[in-house]
Design a protein around this motif. Structure first.
Motif, PDB file in Angstrom:
ATOM      1  N   LEU A  38      58.982-114.965   3.997  1.00 19.00           N
ATOM      2  CA  LEU A  38      59.242-113.610   3.538  1.00 19.00           C
ATOM      3  C   LEU A  38      58.004-112.804   3.891  1.00 19.00           C
ATOM      4  O   LEU A  38      56.883-113.201   3.545  1.00 19.00           O
ATOM      5  CB  LEU A  38      59.503-113.579   2.034  1.00 19.00           C
ATOM      6  N   ILE A  39      58.196-111.712   4.599  1.00 16.72           N
ATOM      7  CA  ILE A  39      57.080-110.913   5.102  1.00 16.72           C
ATOM      8  C   ILE A  39      57.256-109.477   4.627  1.00 16.72           C
ATOM      9  O   ILE A  39      58.362-108.925   4.704  1.00 16.72           O
ATOM     10  CB  ILE A  39      57.038-110.950   6.643  1.00 16.72           C
ATOM     11  N   LYS A  92      49.027-102.859   5.294  1.00 15.00           N
ATOM     12  CA  LYS A  92      49.772-102.263   6.411  1.00 15.00           C
ATOM     13  C   LYS A  92      49.002-102.321   7.729  1.00 15.00           C
ATOM     14  O   LYS A  92      49.606-102.481   8.786  1.00 15.00           O
ATOM     15  CB  LYS A  92      50.185-100.838   6.090  1.00 15.00           C
ATOM     16  N   ASP A  93      47.675-102.227   7.687  1.00 12.57           N
ATOM     17  CA  ASP A  93      46.885-102.271   8.920  1.00 12.57           C
ATOM     18  C   ASP A  93      46.861-103.662   9.546  1.00 12.57           C
ATOM     19  O   ASP A  93      46.732-103.798  10.758  1.00 12.57           O
ATOM     20  CB  ASP A  93      45.448-101.826   8.649  1.00 12.57           C
ATOM     21  N   GLU A  94      46.969-104.690   8.730  1.00  9.33           N
ATOM     22  CA  GLU A  94      46.897-106.066   9.217  1.00  9.33           C
ATOM     23  C   GLU A  94      48.226-106.556   9.784  1.00  9.33           C
ATOM     24  O   GLU A  94      48.249-107.399  10.678  1.00  9.33           O
ATOM     25  CB  GLU A  94      46.471-107.015   8.097  1.00  9.33           C
ATOM     26  N   ARG A  95      49.314-106.039   9.267  1.00  8.91           N
ATOM     27  CA  ARG A  95      50.620-106.573   9.659  1.00  8.91           C
ATOM     28  C   ARG A  95      50.886-106.439  11.154  1.00  8.91           C
ATOM     29  O   ARG A  95      51.311-107.391  11.801  1.00  8.91           O
ATOM     30  CB  ARG A  95      51.732-105.894   8.875  1.00  8.91           C
ATOM     31  N   TYR A  97      48.703-106.115  13.476  1.00 13.87           N
ATOM     32  CA  TYR A  97      47.717-106.895  14.214  1.00 13.87           C
ATOM     33  C   TYR A  97      48.159-108.356  14.362  1.00 13.87           C
ATOM     34  O   TYR A  97      48.119-108.928  15.440  1.00 13.87           O
ATOM     35  CB  TYR A  97      46.353-106.819  13.519  1.00 13.87           C
ATOM     36  N   TYR A  98      48.590-108.963  13.253  1.00 10.01           N
ATOM     37  CA  TYR A  98      48.979-110.376  13.288  1.00 10.01           C
ATOM     38  C   TYR A  98      50.393-110.582  13.808  1.00 10.01           C
ATOM     39  O   TYR A  98      50.689-111.607  14.411  1.00 10.01           O
ATOM     40  CB  TYR A  98      48.813-111.019  11.907  1.00 10.01           C
ATOM     41  N   ASN A  99      51.286-109.645  13.548  1.00 10.03           N
ATOM     42  CA  ASN A  99      52.642-109.635  14.099  1.00 10.03           C
ATOM     43  C   ASN A  99      53.326-111.006  14.046  1.00 10.03           C
ATOM     44  O   ASN A  99      53.785-111.525  15.064  1.00 10.03           O
ATOM     45  CB  ASN A  99      52.611-109.096  15.528  1.00 10.03           C
ATOM     46  N   ILE A 100      53.377-111.595  12.863  1.00 10.58           N
ATOM     47  CA  ILE A 100      53.941-112.952  12.773  1.00 10.58           C
ATOM     48  C   ILE A 100      55.451-112.975  13.010  1.00 10.58           C
ATOM     49  O   ILE A 100      55.987-114.026  13.340  1.00 10.58           O
ATOM     50  CB  ILE A 100      53.560-113.677  11.470  1.00 10.58           C
ATOM     51  N   GLU A 101      56.116-111.846  12.880  1.00 14.48           N
ATOM     52  CA  GLU A 101      57.538-111.811  13.229  1.00 14.48           C
ATOM     53  C   GLU A 101      57.723-112.152  14.707  1.00 14.48           C
ATOM     54  O   GLU A 101      58.641-112.874  15.079  1.00 14.48           O
ATOM     55  CB  GLU A 101      58.171-110.446  12.942  1.00 14.48           C
ATOM     56  N   LYS A 102      56.835-111.652  15.553  1.00 13.66           N
ATOM     57  CA  LYS A 102      56.911-111.960  16.982  1.00 13.66           C
ATOM     58  C   LYS A 102      56.500-113.404  17.241  1.00 13.66           C
ATOM     59  O   LYS A 102      57.113-114.093  18.046  1.00 13.66           O
ATOM     60  CB  LYS A 102      56.040-111.002  17.782  1.00 13.66           C
ATOM     61  N   LEU A 103      55.467-113.856  16.533  1.00  9.56           N
ATOM     62  CA  LEU A 103      55.006-115.238  16.688  1.00  9.56           C
ATOM     63  C   LEU A 103      56.139-116.225  16.406  1.00  9.56           C
ATOM     64  O   LEU A 103      56.293-117.222  17.099  1.00  9.56           O
ATOM     65  CB  LEU A 103      53.828-115.497  15.749  1.00  9.56           C
ATOM     66  N   TRP A 104      56.927-115.927  15.375  1.00 11.47           N
ATOM     67  CA  TRP A 104      58.056-116.774  15.001  1.00 11.47           C
ATOM     68  C   TRP A 104      59.366-116.132  15.468  1.00 11.47           C
ATOM     69  O   TRP A 104      60.367-116.147  14.768  1.00 11.47           O
ATOM     70  CB  TRP A 104      58.066-117.008  13.495  1.00 11.47           C
ATOM     71  N   GLY A 105      59.365-115.576  16.664  1.00 14.53           N
ATOM     72  CA  GLY A 105      60.511-114.853  17.211  1.00 14.53           C
ATOM     73  C   GLY A 105      61.775-115.681  17.355  1.00 14.53           C
ATOM     74  O   GLY A 105      62.869-115.123  17.457  1.00 14.53           O
TER      75      GLY A 105
END
Length: 115
Positions: A38-39, A92-95, A97-105
């Motif tokens: 959950l993000i 909000k600034d970190e999200r 940058y890390y973009n974990i939705e793309k990492l776990w695409g």
């Protein structure tokens, strides 16, 4: 308790604290880490901290133990480990940058029904 129900409880707690861009990923086919991620994000450190506390309170009210909470000190990326559900609460600034939705695409989005 089923992990999907736990996901919904955590998502509702996020929504109650006005978390932004709440996304759930089904991790069962892509990782052994958890059933769901959950993000979400908060607009400042105080909100990020409030979201993590709301999740902890909501699941403990249902008799579920929080395994671990990481990152509360800085409140830039707080991880709440609920065993089968892992919640990532970003500033909000970190999200982006890390973009974990793309990492776990490869993981499918899960529709949430907490509204």
């Amino acid at each position: 308790m089923e992990s999907k129900e736990l996901l919904e409880i955590a998502a509702k707690a996020c929504d109650d604290k006005r978390a932004e861009d709440i996304v759930a990923l089904d991790m069962r086919e892509v990782s052994l880490i958890a059933d769901y991620f959950l993000i979400c994000n908060g607009s400042n450190e105080r909100q990020v901290d409030a979201i993590s506390k709301a999740i902890k309170d909501a699941v403990e009210e249902k008799g579920i133990e929080v395994k671990k909470i990481e990152g509360k000190e800085q409140a830039r990326w707080v991880l709440v480990d609920l065993d089968d559900v892992v919640v990532h609460i970003f500033h909000k600034d970190e999200r982006s940058y890390y973009n974990i939705e793309k990492l776990w695409g490869d993981a499918d989005n899960v529709p949430l029904s907490f509204n």
